[in-house]
Enzyme design. Structure first.
Site, short mmCIF file in Angstrom:
data_model
loop_
_atom_site.label_atom_id
_atom_site.label_comp_id
_atom_site.label_asym_id
_atom_site.label_seq_id
_atom_site.Cartn_x
_atom_site.Cartn_y
_atom_site.Cartn_z
CE LYS A 53 37.00 35.20 35.81
NZ LYS A 53 36.63 33.88 36.30
CD GLN A 97 33.46 31.52 35.65
OE1 GLN A 97 34.42 32.13 35.22
NE2 GLN A 97 32.98 31.72 36.86
CG ASP A 120 41.12 30.97 38.84
OD1 ASP A 120 41.23 32.21 38.95
OD2 ASP A 120 40.11 30.41 38.39
#
Ligand code: NAP
Length: 282
Positions: A53, A97, A120
């Site tokens: 990412k 994460q 997200d």
């Protein structure tokens, strides 16, 4: 025999577009978008995801804020960092994460992400906006699936779409996005009776389960579009949820595993981060 949906190539197209749009945004006098990642602990797979990412951000011209905390970091320490990022005007997107070590409640912390920075698309606010059909940040893998369908001009309106899997991460949001695009959507799960019969109706079949070859080739309606989200391993090789060769004989379009849905997630994360930056400047 079905044409392959080349997720790798489409993801690259999206990433190239985002890079150009970021350059135009900065040329117009704005700050570059910023994406903050938080990794707690030293899980190697999580480190690879976060690294991917951050690398994609750098390539897109997005500023990366790579926060790494030790495996012994306490919940309140991670929470303090998260709230600091929530307030930081240079940060437009925040990713925590998962999984986090046991002393850190990652699910609870995810819910504390500022919804305007929820790239997200997993906070209750984002989920509610999607359910209500209002603008908002959407989860990246489901967005990527819709992007694959759109770039192949797949007719969604009125199509019979079947989603196998009802997770918050993939199944439910992809069903909501298909519904918003006016497909007729059926969602299946582990308690569905006669999965075969439901799958055989599908003009568009999305498999998001995590079981090797659960969806049999002979369940595929002739001419269907098959999206295989599964990321499993069989005999040491990446394998999806669909019996690929047999399904390919019947389908019109199909995603391979790997190289189908997988690469789209990071591409859509880049796009979400740019969208969040633009929304913040409004
Ligand atoms: P998950 O949270 O484990 O959900 C799996 C879903 O499949 C559940 O809703 C479950 O039903 C259903 N299910 C399990 N066994 C079934 C069966 N025999 N028949 C019908 N439905 C069944 O998984 P997920 O996070 O959605 O991920 C699904 C797959 O996609 C995994 O392989 C994952 O690695 C992959 N994935 C890929 C990407 C990507 O490519 N970028 C991103 C995310 C996930 P119940 O709800 O009844 O338990």
């Amino acid at each position: 025999m079905a044409e392959l949906i080349d997720g790798k190539a489409i993801a690259q197209e999206v990433r190239d577009e985002v890079r150009e749009q970021v350059a135009a945004w900065v040329a117009a006098g704005h700050e570059p978008p910023g994406l903050a990642t938080i990794l707690v602990g030293d899980d190697p797979a999580s480190a690879v995801y976060v690294g991917g990412k951050q690398k994609a951000s750098a390539e897109a011209g997005i500023r990366g804020f790579d926060h790494r905390l030790g495996a012994d970091a306490q919940h309140e320490e991670v929470r303090a960092l998260l709230h600091q990022l929530n307030e930081d005007p240079e940060v437009n997107g925040i990713l925590l994460q998962l999984p986090t070590p046991p002393q850190v409640d990652g699910a609870a912390l995810t819910e504390e992400i500022n919804p305007a920075k929820d790239v997200d698309g997993l906070t209750p606010i984002s989920v509610g906006l999607l359910a209500k059909g209002r603008p908002g940040l959407r989860p990246c893998t489901p967005l990527g699936i819709l992007e694959l369908l759109r770039r192949h001009d797949v007719q969604l309106e009125g199509a019979e779409a079947v989603v196998v899997g009802r997770s918050d991460l993939v199944g439910k949001p992809v069903a909501a996005l298909l519904l918003a695009a006016n497909a007729t959507v059926t969602v299946c799960h582990s308690r569905t009776q006669d999965l075969r019969a439901v799958c055989r109706r599908a003009d568009i079949l999305v498999a998001a389960v995590g079981v090797v070859d659960l969806i049999k080739g002979e369940w595929i309606k002739s001419g269907a579009v098959v999206i295989d989200v599964g990321m499993n391993r069989a005999d040491g090789k990446p394998t999806g949820d669909v019996e690929f060769e047999a399904a390919r004989d019947r389908a019109r379009l199909i995603t391979p595993v790997p190289g189908g849905v997988g690469p789209m997630t990071i591409a859509m994360l880049m796009r979400n981060t740019l969208e969040a930056a633009k929304a913040a400047a409004r």
